[in-house]
Design an enzyme around this catalytic site. Structure first.
Site, PDB file in Angstrom:
ATOM      1  CD1 TRP A 327      -2.870  -1.483   0.361  1.00 52.60           C
ATOM      2  CD2 TRP A 327      -1.740  -2.338   2.084  1.00 52.60           C
ATOM      3  NE1 TRP A 327      -3.427  -2.704   0.655  1.00 52.60           N
ATOM      4  CE2 TRP A 327      -2.763  -3.254   1.706  1.00 52.60           C
ATOM      5  CE3 TRP A 327      -0.910  -2.665   3.157  1.00 52.60           C
ATOM      6  CZ2 TRP A 327      -2.946  -4.462   2.362  1.00 52.60           C
ATOM      7  CZ3 TRP A 327      -1.086  -3.873   3.794  1.00 52.60           C
ATOM      8  CH2 TRP A 327      -2.095  -4.759   3.396  1.00 52.60           C
ATOM      9  CD  GLU A 442       0.763 -13.980  16.113  1.00 50.29           C
ATOM     10  OE1 GLU A 442      -0.107 -14.324  15.295  1.00 50.29           O
ATOM     11  OE2 GLU A 442       1.346 -12.870  16.054  1.00 50.29           O
ATOM     12  CD  GLU A 445       6.260  -9.581  11.683  1.00 52.12           C
ATOM     13  OE1 GLU A 445       7.482  -9.683  11.789  1.00 52.12           O
ATOM     14  OE2 GLU A 445       5.697  -8.853  10.844  1.00 52.12           O
TER      15      GLU A 445
END
Length: 812
Positions: A327, A442, A445
């Site tokens: 993006w 995890e 993130e």
């Protein structure tokens, strides 16, 4: 606009706020030669971010063509044309065919790099209605974003060796202290030239004002600038053909000479050498892998090249996640990272993807690079620039474990060469033992706690380290790691599987996304249920809090991948049912999965980009690859068939063979460049997805998951080695409240210690010295108390007592 007279300095400084471009690249490329330290990207028919002199440092926003008749129109290549792209075998060069909406003329463009110099070459043919093509005014428009930023660039028009060139320079920036220069030229003369500030005195603004190019300023200092040059290509044999050359250097003279040297050689010669180079690595691809695909090996060859291209050439072995800024059109200079960074997780997946294809050279370099990037305590930064400088500093235990998987793979195939990864292996294993099993983040993130996917990587990593050390005759450390891995594996289901799930009727017991815990928290005695945590990336004003049993992801499949759980294990089977019911996204192009229910990291429903830290999660193709690996493990004899997932990945690939991070799962939004089953504005290509595809083909061919850790499978799947079940591990960062009376308590520290302990309320005291292992972990085994009674202890390290007591209660 009309300029009364040509003045040197452009007006409108510093220009509008700079932005990057859409993250869904249609092409990425570089020369295969290590001397050509330049990489390019393509989107919507035009050249976008170019990286130089390292793969993590973008230098432009874009370079496109503008067309005008000088009186009634100005056509912009990326807005007014329909583009089509194809990859040119066998390398990473591209042909783009951009046809104007009126269908009256088109641009046929090839993009490669100079085979040896830091220079992008763009050969263009303008063809169509002679009455239009012959009379077009053609302009090249380039937006420098030197040294990773659009601000503080200085542009100028210069004459070098009798040739007019457009230049830009910048000293330093957020990402580097170095100076960068850009030189733009063409093999035909420039007519009018000019530089200006974007949104005020640049060529795009000028031409769209009255279709004439009047802003012929020769300098624009310290701002967001653009370069514009009129291309005087003659009309010959029905076309107008020219080659634009974009060169870079660390100084003015190096950029100038690179440009002129490259222009001195005809494009056709550059092209021949470029593709001859790319023929060399193709010989490493395992010959029959193509037969496992559904497209004749097209995506295999593209994936292989894409992974090779994501390695830096100044820092060998450094593999970034993607040559993209997700993006980017919504991001300014403050977001410096994008995905052009090293994540150890993505990097090891890329390296093992190349191993699966039959190429070990890059994987060997990657391991050496990781060893040089490792922190002294054995951990790694969450992600980092290719020079090793950390970008984010989150603690992700799987990223510490992944290099262990790579080291063991290379050891097994005798591809370590003369490099000894023993320090990397011992330090990473030590860190995992002392600091686990709760991870700070995890693999997505976002959340801390006990994660199935993280624990899968940690167990696999520790057993890989054990296998490595055993071959190096360190049986003591290997046995210790085996014991620790067995303890983790023996608690997996209690820590990570709820018994009160409500996501799928009839399946109350399944794995969860994460059992939320903070670092250093007491390990849970009961399965996850109503423990609460906040989801990230949620729309402001919405409820972010979820219970552990309410949020599900497919990370448990990693337990099958590495050989920690059988594919027909009842808990795995039930979790697969939940996965397919809750997270499966079926599109006309194929099927894949959302990361987890409630995910907010993705394109918004109206097609706007993810920004301001919220969006709507979208499906990830690589997760379909994980599901395909489960089918391989299940086996043909038991109904396993990975073909659906192989074909889906091929369906999600772009026409030039790039796999996206995320796909759009809603109806088409052409104005936002969104098509159902195609990439969102997030990253494309995602190297991890390409690696997953290659490994899925290899796994199908072998009838066994390529990533399986033999030491894990022998213990937990094949039953050849009996796991140890009589130990409870305890450390200051992973305490437990209770212990079964038939277990032994193993207390662990990272330094030598004396443990003072008692079973009777300190009436009878025992003093014991820790046992040391060669990997730098120290431990002592203490007897468990009887049911309802306590074991108490404290530590002395050196001459200093801990200053507090610890205790654990006996249970049945």
């Amino acid at each position: 606009m009309v300029i009364e007279s040509r003045t040197e300095e452009a007006f409108g400084a510093p220009g509008i706020e700079p932005r990057w471009t859409n993250g869904a690249k249609e092409g990425v490329g570089t020369a295969y030669a290590a001397s050509a330290r330049i990489w390019f990207t393509l989107w919507n028919g035009v050249l976008t971010e170019v990286y130089y002199p390292t793969i993590d440092l973008p230098q432009i926003r874009d370079l496109q063509l503008l067309f005008s008749d000088g009186k009634s129109f100005c056509h912009e290549e990326k807005r007014d044309f329909v583009n089509r792209i194809e990859r040119l075998e066998p390398g990473l060069g591209y042909r783009l065919i951009n046809t104007h909406h009126s269908n009256s003329y088109r641009i046929v463009k090839e993009v490669i790099t100079d085979p040896h110099l830091a220079c992008v070459l763009m050969n263009c043919r303008i063809e169509g209605d002679p009455a239009i093509v012959e009379n077009l005014n053609i302009y090249a428009l380039c937006a420098p974003h030197l040294n990773g930023g659009g601000a503080d660039n200085t542009a100028m028009v210069r004459e070098v060796a009798g040739k007019t060139i457009l230049c830009a320079m910048k000293k330093g920036g957020e990402l580097t202290d170095s100076q960068a220069w850009l030189a733009l030229g063409c093999n035909v003369p420039f007519g009018k030239t000019g530089v200006g500030f974007v949104g005020a005195s640049d060529g795009w603004t000028d031409l769209h004002d009255d279709y004439k190019f009047d802003c012929t300023f020769t300098k624009a200092s310290h701002g967001n600038v653009a370069l514009t040059g009129e291309i005087l290509a003659p009309y010959e044999r029905g076309v107008r053909e020219f080659t634009i050359t974009l060169a870079f250097g660390s100084g003015k003279h190096s950029a100038d000479t690179t440009l002129l040297q490259s222009l001195s050689t005809p494009y056709a010669h550059h092209r021949d050498r470029f593709f001859t180079q790319w023929q060399r690595p193709q010989r490493h691809i395992i010959g029959d892998l193509s037969s496992q695909s559904g497209d004749g090996g097209k995506l295999l060859r593209s994936s292989y090249n894409v992974l090779l291209a994501h390695e830096d050439k100044r820092f060998p072995g450094a593999l970034i996640a993607s040559m993209s800024i997700p993006w980017g059109e919504a991001k300014n200079d403050e977001d410096t990272g994008g995905y052009h960074l090293v994540w150890p997780r993505d990097m090891v997946n890329s390296a093992t993807g190349l191993l699966a294809a039959g190429q070990s050279e890059t994987a060997s370099r990657a391991l050496i690079y990781l060893a040089a990037s490792q922190f002294p305590d054995g951990s790694f930064a969450q992600n980092f620039w290719i020079d090793g400088k950390p970008y984010w500093l989150g603690l992700q235990l799987d990223e510490v474990a992944f290099p262990l998987l790579l080291a063991r793979k290379l050891q097994e195939i005798a591809a370590l060469k003369g490099f000894d990864p023993m320090p990397l292996v011992t330090r990473a294993a030590r860190f995992l033992v002392i600091n686990g099993p709760v991870t700070g983040q995890e693999r997505w993130e976002e959340a801390s706690g006990l994660s199935p996917s993280t624990l899968a990587a940690v167990i696999a990593g520790l057993l890989s380290a054990s296998g490595f050390l055993r071959e190096m005759d360190d049986e003591k450390s290997a046995q210790f790691l085996d014991d620790y891995a067995d303890w983790l594996e023996g608690n997996l289901d209690r820590w990570c599987a709820t018994e009160e799930g409500e996501l799928l009727e009839g399946e109350p017991r399944h794995y969860v996304r994460i059992n939320p815990l903070g670092l250093g928290s007491e390990l849970p005695e009961n399965p996850p249920c109503d423990e609460e945590y906040e989801l990230t990336s949620q729309e402001p004003g919405t409820d972010k809090v979820r219970r552990a049993r309410e949020v599900f992801d497919g990370g448990f499949l990693e337990l099958v991948r590495y050989g920690i759980r059988r594919p027909d294990d009842p808990l795995v089977r039930s979790s697969v049912k939940v996965l397919d019911a809750v997270l499966l996204a079926d599109t006309p192009r194929g099927a894949c999965f959302w990361r987890y229910n409630g995910d907010g990291y993705g394109q918004r429903d109206d097609g706007n980009p993810y920004h301001s830290h919220w969006g709507v999660g979208r499906p990830w193709p690589l997760l379909g690859g994980e599901r395909g690996h489960y089918e391989v493990a299940l086996g043909w004899d038991h109904g396993g068939n990975p073909d659906r997932w192989i074909w889906s990945l091929e369906g999600f690939a772009s026409s030039a063979g790039l796999l996206p991070e995320q796909i759009w799962d809603l109806p088409d939004l052409p104005a936002k460049h969104l098509e159902t089953g195609r990439s969102t504005g997030a990253a494309r290509p995602l190297a991890w997805a390409h690696a997953e595809y290659i490994k899925l083909l290899r796994s199908k061919r072998d009838g066994r998951i390529f990533d399986t850790v033999n030491e894990a499978s022998a213990r937990y799947v094949e039953g050849r080695i009996e796991p140890r079940r009589d130990l409870l591990m305890w450390g200051p960062k992973f305490p437990s409240r209770a212990i079964s009376q038939n277990c032994t308590l193993r207390v662990i520290r990272g330094e030598k210690f004396i443990v003072l302990w008692a079973l009777d309320g300190w009436k009878t005291r025992h003093e014991s010295e820790s046992i040391s292992t060669p990997i730098g972990v120290h431990y002592y085994d203490l007897p468990a108390p009887k049911v309802g009674e306590k074991l108490e202890w404290t530590f002395r390290v050196g001459d200093n007592w801990e200053g507090r007591n610890f205790e654990i209660i006996g249970k049945e």
